[in-house]
Scaffold this motif. Structure first.
Motif, PDB file in Angstrom:
ATOM      1  N   ALA A  97       0.768  -1.282  -0.043  1.00 35.64           N
ATOM      2  CA  ALA A  97      -0.072  -0.043  -0.081  1.00 35.64           C
ATOM      3  C   ALA A  97       0.892   1.286  -0.019  1.00 35.64           C
ATOM      4  O   ALA A  97       0.427   2.213  -0.318  1.00 35.64           O
ATOM      5  CB  ALA A  97      -0.822  -0.016   1.050  1.00 35.64           C
ATOM      6  N   ALA A  98       2.123   1.109   0.287  1.00 34.21           N
ATOM      7  CA  ALA A  98       3.022   2.416   0.414  1.00 34.21           C
ATOM      8  C   ALA A  98       3.423   2.696  -0.882  1.00 34.21           C
ATOM      9  O   ALA A  98       3.805   3.764  -1.241  1.00 34.21           O
ATOM     10  CB  ALA A  98       4.340   2.068   1.199  1.00 34.21           C
ATOM     11  N   TRP A  99       3.381   1.974  -2.002  1.00 31.87           N
ATOM     12  CA  TRP A  99       3.574   2.313  -3.291  1.00 31.87           C
ATOM     13  C   TRP A  99       5.028   2.561  -3.646  1.00 31.87           C
ATOM     14  O   TRP A  99       5.460   3.601  -4.341  1.00 31.87           O
ATOM     15  CB  TRP A  99       2.686   3.089  -3.982  1.00 31.87           C
ATOM     16  CG  TRP A  99       1.308   2.244  -4.309  1.00 31.87           C
ATOM     17  CD1 TRP A  99       0.263   2.237  -3.589  1.00 31.87           C
ATOM     18  CD2 TRP A  99       1.026   1.884  -5.739  1.00 31.87           C
ATOM     19  NE1 TRP A  99      -0.688   1.560  -4.198  1.00 31.87           N
ATOM     20  CE2 TRP A  99      -0.343   1.380  -5.227  1.00 31.87           C
ATOM     21  CE3 TRP A  99       1.435   1.658  -6.766  1.00 31.87           C
ATOM     22  CZ2 TRP A  99      -1.242   0.859  -6.443  1.00 31.87           C
ATOM     23  CZ3 TRP A  99       0.606   0.871  -7.770  1.00 31.87           C
ATOM     24  CH2 TRP A  99      -0.629   0.293  -7.464  1.00 31.87           C
ATOM     25  N   ASN A 100       6.027   1.987  -2.894  1.00 29.96           N
ATOM     26  CA  ASN A 100       7.265   2.556  -2.551  1.00 29.96           C
ATOM     27  C   ASN A 100       8.076   1.526  -2.979  1.00 29.96           C
ATOM     28  O   ASN A 100       8.828   0.906  -1.981  1.00 29.96           O
ATOM     29  CB  ASN A 100       7.600   3.152  -1.299  1.00 29.96           C
ATOM     30  CG  ASN A 100       8.892   3.767  -1.557  1.00 29.96           C
ATOM     31  OD1 ASN A 100       9.800   3.474  -1.783  1.00 29.96           O
ATOM     32  ND2 ASN A 100       8.758   4.754  -0.495  1.00 29.96           N
ATOM     33  N   ASP A 101       8.640   1.201  -4.174  1.00 28.22           N
ATOM     34  CA  ASP A 101       9.377  -0.041  -4.543  1.00 28.22           C
ATOM     35  C   ASP A 101      10.896   0.349  -3.809  1.00 28.22           C
ATOM     36  O   ASP A 101      11.413  -0.826  -3.488  1.00 28.22           O
ATOM     37  CB  ASP A 101       9.854  -0.095  -6.011  1.00 28.22           C
ATOM     38  CG  ASP A 101       8.567  -0.449  -6.771  1.00 28.22           C
ATOM     39  OD1 ASP A 101       7.763  -0.894  -6.148  1.00 28.22           O
ATOM     40  OD2 ASP A 101       8.339  -0.300  -8.049  1.00 28.22           O
ATOM     41  N   ALA A 102      11.429   1.377  -3.816  1.00 26.49           N
ATOM     42  CA  ALA A 102      12.798   1.568  -2.929  1.00 26.49           C
ATOM     43  C   ALA A 102      12.706   1.164  -1.750  1.00 26.49           C
ATOM     44  O   ALA A 102      13.672   0.721  -1.040  1.00 26.49           O
ATOM     45  CB  ALA A 102      13.111   3.023  -3.210  1.00 26.49           C
ATOM     46  N   LEU A 103      11.554   1.259  -0.914  1.00 29.85           N
ATOM     47  CA  LEU A 103      11.224   1.133   0.597  1.00 29.85           C
ATOM     48  C   LEU A 103      11.398  -0.588   0.643  1.00 29.85           C
ATOM     49  O   LEU A 103      11.712  -1.125   1.389  1.00 29.85           O
ATOM     50  CB  LEU A 103      10.067   1.787   1.143  1.00 29.85           C
ATOM     51  CG  LEU A 103       9.903   1.187   2.577  1.00 29.85           C
ATOM     52  CD1 LEU A 103      10.758   1.668   3.420  1.00 29.85           C
ATOM     53  CD2 LEU A 103       8.383   1.701   2.779  1.00 29.85           C
ATOM     54  N   ILE A 104      10.646  -1.206  -0.302  1.00 27.17           N
ATOM     55  CA  ILE A 104      10.363  -2.543  -0.439  1.00 27.17           C
ATOM     56  C   ILE A 104      11.888  -3.328  -0.680  1.00 27.17           C
ATOM     57  O   ILE A 104      12.027  -4.184   0.171  1.00 27.17           O
ATOM     58  CB  ILE A 104       9.371  -3.016  -1.611  1.00 27.17           C
ATOM     59  CG1 ILE A 104       8.008  -2.628  -1.245  1.00 27.17           C
ATOM     60  CG2 ILE A 104       9.295  -4.651  -1.529  1.00 27.17           C
ATOM     61  CD1 ILE A 104       7.300  -2.893   0.084  1.00 27.17           C
ATOM     62  N   LYS A 105      12.661  -2.728  -1.433  1.00 24.88           N
ATOM     63  CA  LYS A 105      13.808  -3.261  -1.723  1.00 24.88           C
ATOM     64  C   LYS A 105      14.854  -3.128  -0.412  1.00 24.88           C
ATOM     65  O   LYS A 105      15.455  -4.080  -0.170  1.00 24.88           O
ATOM     66  CB  LYS A 105      14.690  -2.365  -2.954  1.00 24.88           C
ATOM     67  CG  LYS A 105      15.926  -3.053  -3.052  1.00 24.88           C
ATOM     68  CD  LYS A 105      16.356  -2.437  -4.549  1.00 24.88           C
ATOM     69  CE  LYS A 105      17.713  -3.027  -4.824  1.00 24.88           C
ATOM     70  NZ  LYS A 105      18.383  -2.609  -6.330  1.00 24.88           N
ATOM     71  N   GLU A 106      14.609  -1.976   0.142  1.00 23.45           N
ATOM     72  CA  GLU A 106      15.433  -1.589   1.579  1.00 23.45           C
ATOM     73  C   GLU A 106      14.859  -2.664   2.502  1.00 23.45           C
ATOM     74  O   GLU A 106      15.851  -3.221   3.302  1.00 23.45           O
ATOM     75  CB  GLU A 106      15.107  -0.236   2.037  1.00 23.45           C
ATOM     76  CG  GLU A 106      15.979   0.087   3.349  1.00 23.45           C
ATOM     77  CD  GLU A 106      15.876   1.610   3.470  1.00 23.45           C
ATOM     78  OE1 GLU A 106      16.372   1.837   4.731  1.00 23.45           O
ATOM     79  OE2 GLU A 106      15.768   2.652   2.573  1.00 23.45           O
ATOM     80  N   VAL A 107      13.553  -2.952   2.731  1.00 24.62           N
ATOM     81  CA  VAL A 107      13.408  -3.901   3.520  1.00 24.62           C
ATOM     82  C   VAL A 107      13.717  -5.247   3.142  1.00 24.62           C
ATOM     83  O   VAL A 107      14.448  -6.105   4.037  1.00 24.62           O
ATOM     84  CB  VAL A 107      11.619  -4.170   3.583  1.00 24.62           C
ATOM     85  CG1 VAL A 107      11.136  -5.302   4.340  1.00 24.62           C
ATOM     86  CG2 VAL A 107      11.023  -2.744   4.194  1.00 24.62           C
ATOM     87  N   ALA A 108      13.669  -5.859   2.019  1.00 20.92           N
ATOM     88  CA  ALA A 108      14.195  -7.061   1.593  1.00 20.92           C
ATOM     89  C   ALA A 108      15.676  -7.147   1.885  1.00 20.92           C
ATOM     90  O   ALA A 108      16.165  -7.992   2.464  1.00 20.92           O
ATOM     91  CB  ALA A 108      13.988  -7.236   0.109  1.00 20.92           C
ATOM     92  N   SER A 109      16.549  -6.089   1.698  1.00 21.71           N
ATOM     93  CA  SER A 109      18.044  -5.939   1.952  1.00 21.71           C
ATOM     94  C   SER A 109      18.210  -6.375   3.452  1.00 21.71           C
ATOM     95  O   SER A 109      19.152  -7.106   3.733  1.00 21.71           O
ATOM     96  CB  SER A 109      18.474  -4.763   1.441  1.00 21.71           C
ATOM     97  OG  SER A 109      19.908  -4.744   1.716  1.00 21.71           O
TER      98      SER A 109
END
Length: 164
Positions: A97-109
């Motif tokens: 729901a955040a629509w933030n791919d960079a944030l998702i990548k940071e979480v995954a990292s």
């Protein structure tokens, strides 16, 4: 007297297996191409060993120096089922729901770093039990279209463009 001989025989066999496992197999040579290493390893495994490697909890192949491995764990919103103190992130539907791919990548990292740290620590302790390997299942990218299936909170859901 036979007990002493038997114990020495067992010790000698055990040491021989350990030395054999330390042999320089091509599949252990990181300088070789991955394809060649895989081909070498698979060619050395018996059919029974290959079948056992397909299980969730794989036994060791001592003659090749391959330790036991349990490849099941999940990290949908952080490392699951662990005694280690790890970061817990929002469920997938919330992150989507955040629509933030960079944030998702940071979480995954971050999740990957924590998973590697757990693996390194448990390998050092020779703890090959469940939830301590490097294999993690996530995310479930099945777009949530059928409510009776359930488990809606574990899917990215309405962020179709991001999932595609």
């Amino acid at each position: 007297m036979n007990i002493k001989r038997d114990l020495l025989t067992i010790l000698a066999c055990s040491m021989s297996l350990h030395l054999l496992a330390q042999e320089k197999f091509p599949f252990r040579d990181p300088q070789l191409p991955v394809e060649q290493r895989v081909e070498d390893l698979v060619s050395r495994l018996t059919l029974e060993e290959k079948v056992k490697q397909m299980l969730n909890s794989t036994p060791p192949v001592e003659r090749l120096g391959i330790p036991a491995y349990n490849w099941w764990n999940e990290c949908l919103h952080g490392i699951g089922r662990t005694k280690y103190h790890v970061t817990v992130f929002p469920q997938a539907i919330g992150m989507a729901a955040a629509w933030n791919d960079a944030l998702i990548k940071e979480v995954a990292s971050s999740i990957a770093d924590e998973g590697r740290a757990i693996y390194n620590d448990t390998q050092r302790k020779e703890d090959y039990s469940q939830y301590h390997a490097l294999t993690y299942w996530t995310p479930n990218i099945n777009i949530f279209r059928d409510p009776p299936v359930g488990d809606a909170d574990r899917k990215p859901n309405l962020q179709v463009l991001s999932v595609v």
